[in-house]
Structure formats: structure tokens, C-alpha cells
Scaffold this active site. Structure first.
Site, short mmCIF file in Angstrom:
data_model
loop_
_atom_site.label_atom_id
_atom_site.label_comp_id
_atom_site.label_asym_id
_atom_site.label_seq_id
_atom_site.Cartn_x
_atom_site.Cartn_y
_atom_site.Cartn_z
N HIS A 1 -71.16 -56.65 35.90
CA HIS A 1 -70.10 -57.23 35.07
C HIS A 1 -68.74 -56.67 35.45
CE1 HIS A 1 -73.12 -58.48 31.71
NE2 HIS A 1 -73.01 -59.39 32.66
N HIS B 1 -75.31 -68.13 40.35
CA HIS B 1 -74.65 -66.95 40.92
C HIS B 1 -74.60 -67.00 42.45
CE1 HIS B 1 -74.97 -64.82 36.94
NE2 HIS B 1 -73.80 -64.40 37.37
#
Length: 419
Positions: free
Chosen positions: A255, A390
Site C-alpha cells: 500500500h 493489479h
């Protein structure tokens, strides 16, 4: 804000590398097509097959719809019908026709009737990309998603999104999450382009000011993930459940990389439309990247980035997740474009070498979604290969400018002036 041409030979400018990224994207897309189910898109196993008990999920359906829309916008045949299928599912069985918003599964067949900001951010992202792709039903889906965000999730007082509600929106969860706000930031960047409304960029900046320029900066550029309803950090949250796929204990280096990239997209987007743009956006992006490389990469002696760290930078969950490395390489490419500094070229190449060596599955397709600490395929956190989003974005981002958002940028590339 300036973007720089590196003074060295960069993979970002190498035709062979650009072709490699494009080829890998086609391989990923071909694998993901098998995820189609009557009510949306489901989770593929490690061989690219739908299990016998497979069911559609709103998260996967939204991510697939977004991803297939990006493919269609580029002019790749075979994806328009998949985008349309996703739109129909999100406008149909995945939507709560009575109270509005979206369930996690069709007609809440999994027993979960709650409404989560994380899921709704992806619905908004999917809808915005589908609108750019000019698919039927996309505008209605986008209007619906925006209305729900405005009515329930966006908090003007907090400058952030609320986390979740029960089905009829009468009970709110006493929790605030960085993860849902991160994906709201991503969605807001896309909404700003598709609606031509800069208030979404203002909202994105307010989120970033709170989560990153406030809390992460104060925590040595570690992303604080969990908060109470008043935005006080909860550092011990899920200490007894450290492998949670969405709310793990500690800080998550992946993150940190994802936020770093989003800060640069936000900076570029605001500059592009002439909005006042704070200089700390690029500074914080660079420091986030540096901190998470230092504390996340090879910290246990093996190649790769660990999933989570405690607040003393010690590894907690040592699995290597594919999405973490996707975000790391994407962030390196964004910082390389923004600064032209050779260190980001070094990291960019290092991350792709790791992914090619360990994560990309040339035998069964797609990428291994999880590796154990010895870089062997495992499934403690993420089983199978359900995630196109992703890896697909990781091969697109190095080929696109920092602004506008991906769908909008691809549409501009695919629509040159007629001769």
C-alpha cells in the site's frame, strides 16, 4: 510540475520493453476471460479454471469490467462483450434494487448484506472506464455509483470516505480504513476525468492530506491502515488475525507503493487542469517509496517484498503477494517519469526481474498470486488466480502518462485526429 527524460538508457523508452509489457498484457487478458459467470465474474483457480462451486463476486466483477474496458479502449477485439456482461451484472444481480448500492455477491447469497466503501470504489472505477469505452448501460451505472458515494460514503466533514453500512444504510461501522480511502482516491481520479468535475480532485487531495501527509508522515512514512471512527489510529487492529486479505495487522508495504503512485497521479491531474498543487505530493511519494523499499524488500534475507510489517519494521506475514510487486514496479515507473532519477530505473528493473523469475507463471498462465517466504507457490492468503486488475495495470502504467487517468489516457492515444 515537471516530467523528465532520463539521462541514461531507460527501459521505459526501450521498444523491446514496451513490446514485452504489451505481450504480457495480452497473455493476462486471455487467461482472465475464463472468469465469466452468468451473474458476473468469479475466481479462477491456479490453472485458470472456474471451480465447480464458483460464484460471481462484486469485487472481481468490477475489477474485470474495468480491466476489460481498458482493453477495449485500446482497440483489442473480443472484450466489448465482456465489458457489457460486467455492466449488466453490476446493474442487475449484484445491485441492491431495494436500498441501493451493491452487495458483495449476487442477491447477498453469501449472507453478507453490508455495503462496503471498498467495493463501491471499484464499482465507480469500473463504471467510469466503461463510460470511456462507450458501452451500453455504463452511464446509468456511473450515475448510480456517484449517487451512492455522494449520499452515503463521502464525508465532507472528514474529507474522507466512511467505511461501511448495513443493508438499509441505518447502521454505520465504527471504523475508518486507509485501504478503502486509497481506492476511493483512485476512483476519484477517474471520476474527475469522465465527469470533467474537479471537485473529485479536491476530494482526493483531502483524503491524501489526512491518510498520507498526516498519519503516514508522522509514522516514518509507514501507512497507518486502521482507525476508529474519529480517525485515531488503531495500531493493534487484527493483531490476532495478521493474514487478513483486506485488513491485516501492521503496515502493508504494497500500500505504501500504491499510495506513492496515486500521489503522483493526483499531482499530475491537478497540474493538468490548473489547480493549486502542493509540492509535498511528490516529496511524500518519494519518501513513501524509499521507506517501503528499505523496510519491505529482502528484509528476511530472501528476494521479494513481505506482505506486512509491525511498527518496528519487523516482518509479520512474510508471504510475497503478486499485487505488492505489481504496485512496486508501477510506483517505480511513475517516480522515474516524475524525477528522471536513476535509482528508480534500478528499482523498476529489479522488481520486474523478480516478477519474471518468481511470480509470472509461464506454465499455467497468469501470475502466482502468493508465494511463501521461500518464493514457492502457496495459498494462505490468496488462493488461485482471480486478480487481473493489479498485473494488467502494472503493464499499462509504464506506457502511459501520469495524467489523465488510465481509461482517459488510452482513449486519447486510440483516437488521433483523423487525416
Amino acid at each position: 510540475m515537471n516530467t523528465f527524460q532520463p539521462a541514461f538508457s531507460s527501459w521505459l523508452n526501450a521498444p523491446a520493453h514496451q513490446q514485452w509489457l504489451a505481450d504480457e498484457g495480452l497473455r493476462l487478458l486471455a487467461f482472465a476471460k475464463a472468469s465469466k459467470l452468468p451473474e458476473g465474474f468469479g475466481h479462477l483457480d491456479e490453472h485458470g479454471q472456474l471451480p465447480a462451486d464458483a460464484q460471481a463476486h462484486t469485487l472481481n466483477t468490477a475489477r474485470m469490467t474495468h480491466s476489460f474496458a481498458l482493453a477495449h479502449i485500446q482497440g483489442l477485439p473480443g472484450f466489448a462483450g465482456l465489458v457489457d456482461h460486467g455492466i449488466k451484472a453490476l446493474n442487475g444481480p449484484l445491485r441492491d434494487a431495494e436500498f441501493g448500492g451493491w452487495f458483495a455477491a449476487p442477491e447477498h447469497c453469501d449472507g453478507d448484506t453490508g455495503k462496503a466503501a471498498y467495493l463501491h470504489a471499484f464499482v465507480a472505477l469500473a463504471a467510469s472506464s466503461a463510460v470511456v469505452a462507450q458501452r451500453p448501460g455504463a452511464q446509468a451505472l456511473l450515475n448510480d455509483a456517484i449517487a451512492i458515494i455522494e449520499a452515503h460514503f463521502w464525508s465532507e466533514e472528514e474529507g474522507a470516505v466512511r467505511e461501511s453500512f448495513n443493508r438499509d444504510w441505518s447502521i454505520e461501522e465504527a471504523y475508518r480504513g486507509a485501504n478503502s480511502n486509497m481506492h476511493a482516491t483512485e476512483a476519484f481520479l477517474a471520476l474527475a476525468d469522465v465527469t470533467q468535475d474537479n471537485r473529485w480532485l479536491s476530494r482526493a487531495l483531502r483524503i491524501v492530506e489526512r491518510v498520507i501527509h498526516g498519519h503516514a508522515v508522522a509514522s516514518d512514512y509507514q501507512v497507518v491502515e486502521h482507525f476508529d471512527q474519529g480517525w485515531q489510529p488503531l495500531p493493534e487492529y487484527n493483531h490476532d488475525n495478521p493474514t487478513d486479505g483486506f485488513r491485516p495487522y501492521g503496515t502493508t508495504p504494497g500500500h505504501g507503493f500504491e499510495w506513492a503512485r496515486l500521489l503522483l497521479h493526483l499531482e499530475a491531474a491537478r497540474v493538468q487542469v490548473g489547480m493549486l498543487t502542493p509540492g509535498w505530493l511528490s516529496v511524500d511519494a518519494q519518501k513513501l517509496f524509499e521507506s517501503n523499499c528499505r523496510h519491505g524488500w529482502e528484509v528476511d534475507g530472501a528476494p521479494g517484498i513481505v506482505y506486512t510489517l509491525d511498527w518496528s519494521h519487523r516482518p509479520v506475514v512474510r508471504q510475497r503477494l503478486h499485487w505488492v510487486h505489481c504496485e512496486a514496479s508501477a510506483a517505480a515507473s511513475a517516480l522515474l517519469k516524475r524525477t528522471g532519477e536513476a535509482q528508480y530505473e534500478t528499482w523498476y528493473r529489479r522488481f520486474w526481474e523478480y516478477s519474471e523469475t518468481w511470480l509470472i507463471d509461464r506454465t499455467h498462465g497468469s501470475w502466482h498470486h502468493e508465494l511463501d517466504p521461500q518464493n514457492r507457490p502457496s495459498a494462505e492468503i490468496w488462493g488461485g488466480k482471480p486478480d487481473l486488475y493489479h498485473a494488467w495495470q502494472a503493464v499499462l502504467i509504464p506506457r502511459l502518462p501520469l495524467a489523465p487517468s488510465m481509461a482517459w489516457a488510452l482513449a486519447q492515444v486510440s483516437s488521433p485526429a483523423l487525416m
